[in-house]
Motif scaffolding. Structure first.
Motif, PDB file in Angstrom:
ATOM      1  N   TYR A 162      39.483  56.086  40.473  1.00 21.15           N
ATOM      2  CA  TYR A 162      38.118  55.645  40.704  1.00 21.15           C
ATOM      3  C   TYR A 162      38.039  54.647  41.865  1.00 21.15           C
ATOM      4  O   TYR A 162      36.779  54.948  42.644  1.00 21.15           O
ATOM      5  N   THR A 163      38.684  53.600  41.803  1.00 18.34           N
ATOM      6  CA  THR A 163      38.854  52.555  42.802  1.00 18.34           C
ATOM      7  C   THR A 163      39.037  53.132  44.429  1.00 18.34           C
ATOM      8  O   THR A 163      38.323  52.836  45.204  1.00 18.34           O
ATOM      9  N   GLY A 209      31.739  48.563  36.173  1.00 24.40           N
ATOM     10  CA  GLY A 209      32.404  49.362  35.078  1.00 24.40           C
ATOM     11  C   GLY A 209      31.938  50.698  35.176  1.00 24.40           C
ATOM     12  O   GLY A 209      30.739  51.067  35.463  1.00 24.40           O
ATOM     13  N   ARG A 256      36.452  48.335  36.681  1.00 24.35           N
ATOM     14  CA  ARG A 256      36.862  48.553  35.243  1.00 24.35           C
ATOM     15  C   ARG A 256      36.618  49.609  34.430  1.00 24.35           C
ATOM     16  O   ARG A 256      35.208  50.055  34.398  1.00 24.35           O
ATOM     17  N   GLU A 257      37.327  50.334  33.711  1.00 31.17           N
ATOM     18  CA  GLU A 257      36.989  51.401  33.000  1.00 31.17           C
ATOM     19  C   GLU A 257      36.893  50.669  31.788  1.00 31.17           C
ATOM     20  O   GLU A 257      37.681  49.876  31.141  1.00 31.17           O
ATOM     21  N   TYR A 298      31.411  58.304  34.062  1.00 32.95           N
ATOM     22  CA  TYR A 298      31.792  57.798  35.401  1.00 32.95           C
ATOM     23  C   TYR A 298      30.582  57.238  36.205  1.00 32.95           C
ATOM     24  O   TYR A 298      30.758  56.955  37.602  1.00 32.95           O
ATOM     25  N   GLU A 343      41.340  54.493  36.560  1.00 33.91           N
ATOM     26  CA  GLU A 343      40.381  53.205  36.881  1.00 33.91           C
ATOM     27  C   GLU A 343      41.067  53.127  38.464  1.00 33.91           C
ATOM     28  O   GLU A 343      40.241  52.907  39.292  1.00 33.91           O
ATOM     29  N   GLU A 344      42.280  53.289  38.428  1.00 40.94           N
ATOM     30  CA  GLU A 344      42.732  53.178  39.883  1.00 40.94           C
ATOM     31  C   GLU A 344      42.433  54.377  40.836  1.00 40.94           C
ATOM     32  O   GLU A 344      41.640  54.064  41.905  1.00 40.94           O
TER      33      GLU A 344
END
Length: 290
Positions: free
Chosen positions: A45-46, A131, A74-75, A110, A42-43
């Protein structure tokens, strides 16, 4: 930028990302950054999304990153999604009637999607909720002329959860869809009956034939009325003495705002009812934030 300008900037960024490149971020990029920097998926991806959007985290974009990006990605837990009672108990066949088709679609690994109501903080910041699944995830859908029309995804599950929790007594729902709200509400012992008003007779036909038989004992609480929602609200709603009324007639904020206020005009026809509206928070955030 003032907060209102930041809201508009972020909303435009996310709109372009979701419309133009929702699958831009892939597993290899997330895995590489996650492993290199000891980040969660999640981090990672952000950070990748912020870089894609041109956000200078160490410079002028630091505030945007901290106040928006870290709060909006959010995952989605795949097990939690698949263990939802509707997803676990209702099997949707692939059948077609006219231009309407019961089918399945999927999120790619993803792939970004809206997963919950927009959040409006006390300081006025409007934060979309985005998400992704780390693996491919299928979900039930209704197709109309080969376009996705209705679904049961994390968005529907998360945004209907408060209304389902609040439903009690005699429940009235405007809009049938795939029957998620009807099913989850009918499962509750606090709910005596669920009346659904639906205008599309093909949707009703497919639902009664392929979905309703799977409701089990919950289906005994359900009745479906073929009618226009606004006409029913104007002439019949008060006669039903409903305890809880839920409206889900729109696709998103863009087409929902006008219908939302139209339906609210009829609350006076059933003054003892408690009313709830799908993605109401997002509609109000949209109105207040811009």
């Amino acid at each position: 930028m003032i907060i209102q300008e930041q809201n508009l900037y972020i909303m435009n960024l996310m709109s372009r990302f979701l419309n133009d490149a929702p699958c831009l971020i892939d597993a290899s990029a997330v895995s590489e950054l996650s492993n290199a920097c000891s980040l969660t998926r999640e981090e990672a991806y952000t950070y990748i999304l912020a870089a894609y959007c041109g956000i200078d985290i160490e410079g002028d974009g630091g505030e945007l990153f901290n106040e928006y990006f870290l709060k909006m990605i959010r995952e989605i837990d795949r097990n939690g999604f698949e263990n939802d009672p509707y997803y676990r108990n209702i099997a949707l066949p692939c059948v077609k009637c006219g231009g309407i088709e019961l089918s399945h679609s999927c999120f790619k690994p993803y792939e970004a999607f809206v997963c919950d109501d927009t959040v409006m903080q006390s300081d006025g910041r409007i934060i979309p909720q985005i998400g992704f699944f780390a693996e491919e995830q299928s979900y039930p859908a209704i197709m109309e002329d080969d376009r996705i029309w209705m679904t049961v995804t994390p968005l529907e599950i998360n945004t209907m959860r408060p209304a389902i929790a609040a439903a009690h007594g005699k429940v009235l729902a405007y809009g049938l869809g795939l029957g998620y709200f009807a099913y989850m509400t009918a499962l509750k012992p606090e709910v005596d009956s669920v009346t659904v008003v639906e205008f599309n007779d093909t949707i009703i036909e497919l639902f009664k034939k392929y979905i309703l038989p799977q409701f089990g004992i919950a289906g005994k609480k359900l009745s479906i009325i073929h009618a226009d929602a606004f006409k029913y609200a104007e002439t019949e709603m008060g006669e039903g003495s409903f305890d809880f009324v839920f409206t889900d007639l729109w696709h998103d904020v863009s087409d929902g705002t006008e219908m939302y206020f139209h339906m609210k005009n009829y609350e006076k026809n059933s003054p003892k009812s408690e009313f709830s509206y799908w993605i109401e928070r997002s509609i109000l955030c949209h109105l207040r934030g811009f």
